[in-house]
Design a protein around this motif. Structure first.
Motif, PDB file in Angstrom:
ATOM      1  N   SER A  26      -0.323  10.377   1.772  1.00 42.65           N
ATOM      2  CA  SER A  26       0.219  11.093   2.930  1.00 42.65           C
ATOM      3  C   SER A  26       1.709  10.842   3.152  1.00 42.65           C
ATOM      4  N   GLY A  27       2.278   9.881   2.438  1.00 43.45           N
ATOM      5  CA  GLY A  27       3.686   9.528   2.621  1.00 43.45           C
ATOM      6  C   GLY A  27       3.876   8.185   3.285  1.00 43.45           C
ATOM      7  N   PHE A  28       2.835   7.653   3.911  1.00 42.37           N
ATOM      8  CA  PHE A  28       2.935   6.339   4.541  1.00 42.37           C
ATOM      9  C   PHE A  28       2.805   5.235   3.499  1.00 42.37           C
ATOM     10  N   ALA A  29       3.545   4.162   3.723  1.00 40.51           N
ATOM     11  CA  ALA A  29       3.466   3.003   2.841  1.00 40.51           C
ATOM     12  C   ALA A  29       3.815   1.759   3.647  1.00 40.51           C
ATOM     13  N   TRP A  30       3.300   0.629   3.217  1.00 39.38           N
ATOM     14  CA  TRP A  30       3.683  -0.640   3.830  1.00 39.38           C
ATOM     15  C   TRP A  30       3.648  -1.726   2.755  1.00 39.38           C
ATOM     16  N   SER A  31       4.408  -2.752   2.987  1.00 37.96           N
ATOM     17  CA  SER A  31       4.402  -3.893   2.075  1.00 37.96           C
ATOM     18  C   SER A  31       4.752  -5.155   2.855  1.00 37.96           C
ATOM     19  N   SER A  32       4.295  -6.278   2.344  1.00 33.87           N
ATOM     20  CA  SER A  32       4.612  -7.574   2.938  1.00 33.87           C
ATOM     21  C   SER A  32       4.884  -8.547   1.810  1.00 33.87           C
TER      22      SER A  32
ATOM     23  N   GLY B 269       6.255 -28.407   1.371  1.00 32.58           N
ATOM     24  CA  GLY B 269       5.061 -27.585   1.316  1.00 32.58           C
ATOM     25  C   GLY B 269       5.274 -26.170   1.806  1.00 32.58           C
ATOM     26  N   PHE B 270       4.397 -25.285   1.388  1.00 31.56           N
ATOM     27  CA  PHE B 270       4.465 -23.865   1.676  1.00 31.56           C
ATOM     28  C   PHE B 270       4.161 -23.587   3.149  1.00 31.56           C
ATOM     29  N   LEU B 271       5.070 -22.848   3.827  1.00 31.47           N
ATOM     30  CA  LEU B 271       4.932 -22.420   5.218  1.00 31.47           C
ATOM     31  C   LEU B 271       4.859 -23.575   6.217  1.00 31.47           C
ATOM     32  N   THR B 272       5.475 -24.686   5.886  1.00 30.62           N
ATOM     33  CA  THR B 272       5.591 -25.784   6.843  1.00 30.62           C
ATOM     34  C   THR B 272       6.928 -25.683   7.560  1.00 30.62           C
ATOM     35  N   ASP B 273       7.173 -26.560   8.531  1.00 24.76           N
ATOM     36  CA  ASP B 273       8.438 -26.559   9.260  1.00 24.76           C
ATOM     37  C   ASP B 273       9.612 -26.882   8.348  1.00 24.76           C
ATOM     38  N   GLU B 274       9.355 -27.577   7.237  1.00 23.65           N
ATOM     39  CA  GLU B 274      10.432 -27.948   6.314  1.00 23.65           C
ATOM     40  C   GLU B 274      10.666 -26.907   5.223  1.00 23.65           C
ATOM     41  N   ASP B 275       9.849 -25.883   5.200  1.00 25.00           N
ATOM     42  CA  ASP B 275       9.930 -24.879   4.135  1.00 25.00           C
ATOM     43  C   ASP B 275      10.983 -23.824   4.466  1.00 25.00           C
ATOM     44  N   GLU B 276      11.983 -23.701   3.619  1.00 26.82           N
ATOM     45  CA  GLU B 276      12.974 -22.627   3.766  1.00 26.82           C
ATOM     46  C   GLU B 276      12.361 -21.358   3.175  1.00 26.82           C
ATOM     47  N   SER B 277      12.047 -20.390   4.013  1.00 29.09           N
ATOM     48  CA  SER B 277      11.298 -19.227   3.550  1.00 29.09           C
ATOM     49  C   SER B 277      11.742 -17.960   4.268  1.00 29.09           C
ATOM     50  N   LYS B 278      11.326 -16.832   3.694  1.00 30.75           N
ATOM     51  CA  LYS B 278      11.639 -15.511   4.258  1.00 30.75           C
ATOM     52  C   LYS B 278      10.423 -14.621   4.062  1.00 30.75           C
ATOM     53  N   TRP B 279       9.970 -14.004   5.156  1.00 32.60           N
ATOM     54  CA  TRP B 279       8.792 -13.143   5.126  1.00 32.60           C
ATOM     55  C   TRP B 279       9.205 -11.765   5.621  1.00 32.60           C
ATOM     56  N   ASP B 280       9.135 -10.762   4.745  1.00 28.84           N
ATOM     57  CA  ASP B 280       9.519  -9.390   5.075  1.00 28.84           C
ATOM     58  C   ASP B 280       8.285  -8.495   5.101  1.00 28.84           C
ATOM     59  N   THR B 281       8.191  -7.672   6.124  1.00 26.76           N
ATOM     60  CA  THR B 281       7.118  -6.685   6.212  1.00 26.76           C
ATOM     61  C   THR B 281       7.743  -5.330   6.540  1.00 26.76           C
ATOM     62  N   MET B 282       7.416  -4.313   5.724  1.00 27.22           N
ATOM     63  CA  MET B 282       8.040  -2.997   5.872  1.00 27.22           C
ATOM     64  C   MET B 282       6.978  -1.925   6.070  1.00 27.22           C
ATOM     65  N   LEU B 283       7.283  -0.993   6.968  1.00 20.94           N
ATOM     66  CA  LEU B 283       6.481   0.200   7.172  1.00 20.94           C
ATOM     67  C   LEU B 283       7.381   1.402   6.890  1.00 20.94           C
ATOM     68  N   ALA B 284       6.917   2.334   6.061  1.00 13.77           N
ATOM     69  CA  ALA B 284       7.775   3.447   5.644  1.00 13.77           C
ATOM     70  C   ALA B 284       7.002   4.763   5.625  1.00 13.77           C
ATOM     71  N   TYR B 285       7.756   5.852   5.768  1.00 13.56           N
ATOM     72  CA  TYR B 285       7.206   7.196   5.637  1.00 13.56           C
ATOM     73  C   TYR B 285       8.181   8.010   4.790  1.00 13.56           C
ATOM     74  N   THR B 286       7.685   8.583   3.690  1.00 14.52           N
ATOM     75  CA  THR B 286       8.547   9.272   2.733  1.00 14.52           C
ATOM     76  C   THR B 286       7.995  10.647   2.397  1.00 14.52           C
TER      77      THR B 286
ATOM     78  N   TYR C 253       0.852  -1.172   0.000  1.00 15.24           N
ATOM     79  CA  TYR C 253       0.000   0.000   0.000  1.00 15.24           C
ATOM     80  C   TYR C 253       0.894   1.230   0.000  1.00 15.24           C
ATOM     81  N   VAL C 254       0.592   2.195  -0.867  1.00 20.27           N
ATOM     82  CA  VAL C 254       1.308   3.464  -0.913  1.00 20.27           C
ATOM     83  C   VAL C 254       0.271   4.578  -0.830  1.00 20.27           C
ATOM     84  N   GLY C 255       0.298   5.344   0.251  1.00 21.32           N
ATOM     85  CA  GLY C 255      -0.695   6.386   0.454  1.00 21.32           C
ATOM     86  C   GLY C 255      -0.214   7.759   0.022  1.00 21.32           C
TER      87      GLY C 255
END
Length: 197
Positions: free
Chosen positions: A9-15, A27-44, A5-7
């Motif tokens: 007002s300058g605020f933005a977030w992404s996941s 399988g996806f999001l199981t204990d055996e799944d090698e994964s990376k989940w990034d969530t960012m909050l920004a103000y520009t 989301y990019v607003g």
């Protein structure tokens, strides 16, 4: 997968999530799944920006290794980690002056379930200075320096290989356009304790 989301007002977030095990028997999001989940909050705004990113790394995901000491890789197998990345920049209203643009960053990562002398926590930082349009339009002088990811705590509180080093890197460059289709960027760089990573 990514949502953002990019607003106005300058605020933005992404996941964003990346999985290496989604097409396997793990399988996806199981204990055996090698994964990376990034969530960012920004103000520009026009002259400045600040952001905070939460990174949840699962089952030995190793994206942090590109800017790190060897000792910070000493983790148990099948490790999960939680990392935070703080970023910011500021730039003056006018370019071509002696006042530089400034970029800064700080990263920290915590590894779950470590034992013995394995890494529990590590951190890094960087600072960048830039001067655009100094001698001519579209040229750029840049200076950057920082410390790669270094062990700050082990699971048992014992000293690590990083306790005896002070890794530091720096770079200076000048970018200029020869013509509309060619840009040249000569640079010099160096550091100390760089043998450690």
């Amino acid at each position: 997968r990514q949502v953002k989301y990019v607003g106005d007002s300058g605020f933005a977030w992404s996941s964003n999530i990346v999985s290496k095990g989604a097409d396997s028997t793990g399988g996806f999001l199981t204990d055996e799944d090698e994964s990376k989940w990034d969530t960012m909050l920004a103000y520009t705004k026009d002259q400045y920006h600040i952001s905070l990113t939460l990174s949840q790394q699962h089952d030995d995901w190793e994206s942090f290794e590109y800017y790190s000491t060897n000792a910070s890789h000493d983790i148990d197998n099948d490790t999960n980690a939680t990392a935070y990345a703080l970023r910011g920049y500021w730039r003056p209203e006018e370019s071509g002056t002696l006042v530089p643009e400034i970029s800064v960053g700080y990263d920290t990562i915590n590894f779950d379930g470590q034992t013995g002398n394995k890494v529990k926590e590590a951190s890094s930082y960087f600072v960048g200075l830039g001067w655009p349009d100094v001698f001519q339009d579209s040229d750029y002088i840049g200076i950057g320096f920082g410390q790669p990811l270094k062990v700050s705590e082990t699971a048992n509180g014992a000293a690590s290989d990083d306790d005896s080093i002070d890794p530091f890197l720096w770079e200076a460059s000048y970018s200029f356009k020869v013509n509309d289709s060619m840009t040249i960027i000569p640079a010099i760089f160096g550091g100390q304790d760089i043998v450690s990573y």
